[in-house]
Design an enzyme around this catalytic site. Structure first.
Site, PDB file in Angstrom:
ATOM      1  N   ASN A 168      37.418 -40.830-107.241  1.00 28.18           N
ATOM      2  CA  ASN A 168      36.753 -42.380-107.356  1.00 28.18           C
ATOM      3  C   ASN A 168      36.302 -42.455-105.643  1.00 28.18           C
ATOM      4  O   ASN A 168      35.455 -43.200-105.114  1.00 28.18           O
ATOM      5  CB  ASN A 168      38.371 -43.216-107.693  1.00 28.18           C
ATOM      6  CG  ASN A 168      38.993 -43.646-107.631  1.00 28.18           C
ATOM      7  OD1 ASN A 168      39.237 -42.692-106.615  1.00 28.18           O
ATOM      8  ND2 ASN A 168      39.567 -44.324-107.920  1.00 28.18           N
ATOM      9  N   GLU A 267      50.473 -41.406-105.040  1.00 28.57           N
ATOM     10  CA  GLU A 267      49.519 -43.176-104.889  1.00 28.57           C
ATOM     11  C   GLU A 267      48.851 -42.569-105.641  1.00 28.57           C
ATOM     12  O   GLU A 267      48.006 -41.844-106.651  1.00 28.57           O
ATOM     13  CB  GLU A 267      48.189 -42.799-104.011  1.00 28.57           C
ATOM     14  CG  GLU A 267      48.863 -43.178-101.629  1.00 28.57           C
ATOM     15  CD  GLU A 267      49.685 -44.105-101.642  1.00 28.57           C
ATOM     16  OE1 GLU A 267      49.464 -45.150-102.906  1.00 28.57           O
ATOM     17  OE2 GLU A 267      49.995 -43.545-100.319  1.00 28.57           O
ATOM     18  N   CYS A 301      41.867 -47.926-107.653  1.00 31.92           N
ATOM     19  CA  CYS A 301      43.438 -47.778-108.507  1.00 31.92           C
ATOM     20  C   CYS A 301      43.887 -49.686-107.947  1.00 31.92           C
ATOM     21  O   CYS A 301      44.485 -49.826-107.983  1.00 31.92           O
ATOM     22  CB  CYS A 301      44.251 -47.362-108.043  1.00 31.92           C
ATOM     23  SG  CYS A 301      43.816 -46.761-106.217  1.00 31.92           S
ATOM     24  N   GLU A 475      49.852 -44.804 -97.154  1.00 32.78           N
ATOM     25  CA  GLU A 475      49.271 -43.998 -96.557  1.00 32.78           C
ATOM     26  C   GLU A 475      48.799 -45.971 -95.806  1.00 32.78           C
ATOM     27  O   GLU A 475      48.396 -45.844 -95.798  1.00 32.78           O
ATOM     28  CB  GLU A 475      47.732 -43.427 -97.330  1.00 32.78           C
ATOM     29  CG  GLU A 475      48.801 -42.324 -98.185  1.00 32.78           C
ATOM     30  CD  GLU A 475      47.493 -42.011 -98.842  1.00 32.78           C
ATOM     31  OE1 GLU A 475      46.887 -42.880 -99.476  1.00 32.78           O
ATOM     32  OE2 GLU A 475      47.570 -40.086 -98.408  1.00 32.78           O
TER      33      GLU A 475
HETATM   34  P1  NAD Z   1      43.964 -37.517-112.172  1.00 27.73           P
HETATM   35  O1  NAD Z   1      45.479 -37.391-112.151  1.00 27.73           O
HETATM   36  O2  NAD Z   1      43.772 -37.011-112.768  1.00 27.73           O
HETATM   37  O3  NAD Z   1      43.896 -36.531-111.176  1.00 27.73           O
HETATM   38  C1  NAD Z   1      43.563 -35.701-109.578  1.00 27.73           C
HETATM   39  C2  NAD Z   1      43.468 -34.871-109.199  1.00 27.73           C
HETATM   40  O4  NAD Z   1      44.944 -34.156-109.601  1.00 27.73           O
HETATM   41  C3  NAD Z   1      42.761 -34.505-108.815  1.00 27.73           C
HETATM   42  O5  NAD Z   1      42.428 -33.073-107.505  1.00 27.73           O
HETATM   43  C4  NAD Z   1      42.860 -33.321-109.975  1.00 27.73           C
HETATM   44  O6  NAD Z   1      41.754 -32.197-110.185  1.00 27.73           O
HETATM   45  C5  NAD Z   1      44.157 -32.583-109.870  1.00 27.73           C
HETATM   46  N1  NAD Z   1      45.382 -32.841-111.127  1.00 27.73           N
HETATM   47  C6  NAD Z   1      44.913 -32.478-111.934  1.00 27.73           C
HETATM   48  N2  NAD Z   1      45.932 -32.607-112.830  1.00 27.73           N
HETATM   49  C7  NAD Z   1      46.716 -31.555-112.524  1.00 27.73           C
HETATM   50  C8  NAD Z   1      47.903 -30.103-112.399  1.00 27.73           C
HETATM   51  N3  NAD Z   1      48.306 -30.750-113.748  1.00 27.73           N
HETATM   52  N4  NAD Z   1      48.131 -29.845-111.170  1.00 27.73           N
HETATM   53  C9  NAD Z   1      47.575 -30.256-109.899  1.00 27.73           C
HETATM   54  N5  NAD Z   1      46.686 -30.611-110.173  1.00 27.73           N
HETATM   55  C10 NAD Z   1      46.154 -31.962-110.934  1.00 27.73           C
HETATM   56  O7  NAD Z   1      43.490 -38.704-111.965  1.00 27.73           O
HETATM   57  P2  NAD Z   1      41.468 -39.072-111.167  1.00 27.73           P
HETATM   58  O8  NAD Z   1      41.133 -39.157-112.987  1.00 27.73           O
HETATM   59  O9  NAD Z   1      41.560 -37.901-110.594  1.00 27.73           O
HETATM   60  O10 NAD Z   1      41.919 -40.276-110.348  1.00 27.73           O
HETATM   61  C11 NAD Z   1      42.137 -41.874-111.694  1.00 27.73           C
HETATM   62  C12 NAD Z   1      43.184 -41.552-111.093  1.00 27.73           C
HETATM   63  O11 NAD Z   1      43.597 -42.064-109.771  1.00 27.73           O
HETATM   64  C13 NAD Z   1      43.392 -43.689-111.358  1.00 27.73           C
HETATM   65  O12 NAD Z   1      44.800 -43.627-112.243  1.00 27.73           O
HETATM   66  C14 NAD Z   1      43.862 -44.436-110.419  1.00 27.73           C
HETATM   67  O13 NAD Z   1      44.855 -45.780-109.898  1.00 27.73           O
HETATM   68  C15 NAD Z   1      44.255 -43.315-109.474  1.00 27.73           C
HETATM   69  N6  NAD Z   1      44.521 -43.411-108.434  1.00 27.73           N
HETATM   70  C16 NAD Z   1      45.391 -44.393-107.051  1.00 27.73           C
HETATM   71  C17 NAD Z   1      45.183 -44.182-105.928  1.00 27.73           C
HETATM   72  C18 NAD Z   1      45.785 -45.350-104.905  1.00 27.73           C
HETATM   73  O14 NAD Z   1      45.266 -44.826-103.505  1.00 27.73           O
HETATM   74  N7  NAD Z   1      47.108 -45.057-105.615  1.00 27.73           N
HETATM   75  C19 NAD Z   1      43.290 -44.275-105.099  1.00 27.73           C
HETATM   76  C20 NAD Z   1      42.601 -43.789-105.954  1.00 27.73           C
HETATM   77  C21 NAD Z   1      42.701 -43.510-107.499  1.00 27.73           C
END
Ligand code: NAD
Length: 494
Positions: A168, A267, A301, A475
């Site tokens: 995102n 995060e 998020c 962070e």
């Molecule tokens: P996601 O958890 O699907 O993926 C995040 C990252 O993890 C990607 O790089 C993905 O390739 C990797 N990934 C996925 N499965 C994995 C696995 N089994 N092992 C290792 N790596 C893996 O999340 P998304 O759909 O990319 O992002 C949306 C989510 O991120 C939402 O829940 C949002 O709230 C959260 N988010 C949190 C913050 C924060 O600072 N708290 C900021 C931005 C997004």
């Protein structure tokens, strides 16, 4: 609502780095099997570029490179590290338009939002450049309370760090990790999301030009995240994992991190409440809610997931807010004047749409939006729901789209109870002109961050992060640097 139809798709932006290659150990290499991932523009569904799909072998090569570079990087004077970060800041700012065009093309947000992300992301390099210079002057030295010997406390880098980012904020999420890691003296392996890897590769190119030594920043792009990340995390040489993404994946990574007792920063997901009291400045509250809801197409998020209105202003607020949502211009984020771009992919549209359909089927009132237009691009219209029944999924799930869920309340206690009725605790927002109430409610809400009379709180100088199931550690701010440091205590008998 209709989204604007483009006569000709925006031209694909220049990549600014070698296509189909990724930087490992200072060399841009293809995947060991030669396989690639096609990255597409969510506004047009057209391919933009191909990046390597790293294998486990490539991931371990990146880890080797980071480990080989670790000692020399930790021994590099802090000022030299700070200078490299400062040059990276300038390098990003100099290429602001190039970064913004790439972010819009691969992720879909509007160009002004992408430019804002460039400034925000670059800001982490400036902030941590400023912090890095005085890093080794911080610590403690003094007599232990019994007066018998001296206590010295200093900091050292935690070691090679694995950084995993979501799609995102393609620049800011990586910048928020790489900048403090490098400032602290850690080398890194960055694994960006497979949907938006291009910005990270451009960042690596800019960092190389800023003088980052070989092996200090390695980037692996892959569509086998589970396999590649699993292999790296199974190796005891990796000492830190910093992850931004969903709570579900975060949980799985915490389990893997337990094996080698790895330092973790998480995060994770959010479910932010936005509370508007009767005494709020209504213009400020409506504008703040629009920002907190529509920023990044709602794919944030910290997006306002639940909007709570006190009964005295509920009707007026809802009317003004809904008018603004309905008037939002939707289209290709690269086009001038567009205020809301597409969502990132078809899966995201399906998941947002399912939450709206479920709520309406269970009796919620749809005030605007809710209908997907035919045509290319992953668009979802700005949508407002009220009268949402207790069993609707949207009450508890992260929406991650331009859908506002509106609820009403009567008393302050009721608002606090509702706001805290979630396992998450990332962001929250309070709108009121009563200072005592603002601070009282901010204190009572279980969330890592609260915006008072503003819908945007992210800032490199402030600690960003969540409580409960929204994550661990922070962070940015001074805490962001602590996350990449170990504390060393030395007992000294003179
Ligand atoms: P996601 O958890 O699907 O993926 C995040 C990252 O993890 C990607 O790089 C993905 O390739 C990797 N990934 C996925 N499965 C994995 C696995 N089994 N092992 C290792 N790596 C893996 O999340 P998304 O759909 O990319 O992002 C949306 C989510 O991120 C939402 O829940 C949002 O709230 C959260 N988010 C949190 C913050 C924060 O600072 N708290 C900021 C931005 C997004």
């Amino acid at each position: 609502m209709e989204h604007t139809t483009t006569t000709a798709p925006a031209p694909t932006p220049a990549l600014g780095f070698p296509e189909k290659l990724m930087p490992i150990g200072g060399v841009w290499v293809p995947s060991s099997t030669g396989t690639t991932i096609t990255v597409s523009n969510p506004a047009t569904e057209q391919p933009i570029a191909e990046v390597p799909s790293a294998t486990v072998q490539d991931g371990l090569a990146a880890l080797d490179a980071a480990c080989s570079a670790q000692d020399a990087w930790a021994a590099t004077p802090a000022r030299e590290r700070a200078d490299i970060l400062a040059r990276t800041y300038q390098g990003i700012i100099d290429r602001r338009d190039e970064f913004a065009a790439l972010i819009t093309a691969e992720m879909g947000k509007t160009l002004p939002e992408a430019q804002a992300e460039v400034d925000y992301g670059a800001g982490f390099f400036r902030w941590f450049a400023e912090s890095a210079g005085r890093l080794h002057l911080e610590g403690q030295y003094g007599l232990e309370p019994g007066g018998n010997y001296r206590i010295a406390v200093s900091k050292r880098p935690v070691g090679p760090a694995l950084l995993i980012t979501p799609w995102n904020f393609p620049l800011a999420m990586g910048a928020r990790k790489i900048a403090p890691a490098l400032a602290a003296g850690c080398t890194t392996v960055l694994k960006p999301a497979e949907l938006t890897p291009l910005t990270s590769l451009l960042l690596a190119q800019v960092m190389e030009e800023a003088g980052v030594p070989a092996g200090v920043v390695n980037v692996i792009t892959t569509n086998d995240s589970r396999g590649v990340v699993g292999a790296i995390m199974a190796d005891p040489r990796i000492r830190k994992i910093s992850f931004t993404g969903s709570t579900q994946v975060g949980r799985a990574l915490l389990r893997q991190a337990a094996e080698n007792v790895m330092n973790t920063s998480m995060e994770l997901g959010g479910n932010a409440p936005l509370i508007v009291f009767d005494d709020a400045d209504l213009d400020q509250a409506v504008d703040g809610a629009i920002v907190a809801k529509l920023r990044n197409g709602g794919q944030s998020c910290v997006g306002a997931n639940r909007i709570y209105l006190q009964s005295g202003i509920a009707e007026q607020f809802t009317q003004r807010f809904t008018e603004k949502m309905a008037a939002t211009r939707v289209g290709d984020g690269a086009e001038p004047g567009v205020e809301l771009g597409p969502l990132v992919d078809a899966k995201q549209v399906a998941s947002v749409s399912a939450l709206v359909t479920d709520a309406v089927a269970k009796g919620a009132t749809l005030l605007t939006g809710g209908t997907i237009q035919e045509g290319a691009g992953y668009y979802y219209p700005p949508t407002v729901l009220t009268n949402i029944p207790a069993d609707a999924d949207i009450r508890t799930e992260e929406i991650f789209g331009p859908v506002a869920a509106i609820y009403t309340f009567d008393t302050e206690d009721e608002a606090i109870t509702e706001a805290n009725d979630t396992p998450y605790g990332l962001a929250s927002y309070v709108f009121t002109q009563n200072l005592s109430r603002a601070l009282r409610v901010a204190d009572a809400i279980e969330a890592g961050m609260t915006g008072i009379n503003r819908g945007l709180v992210s800032n490199p100088a402030a600690p960003f992060g969540g409580t409960n199931q929204s994550g661990l550690h922070r962070e940015g701010g001074t805490e962001g640097l602590d996350a990449y440091q170990e504390t060393k205590y030395t007992g000294i008998q003179l």
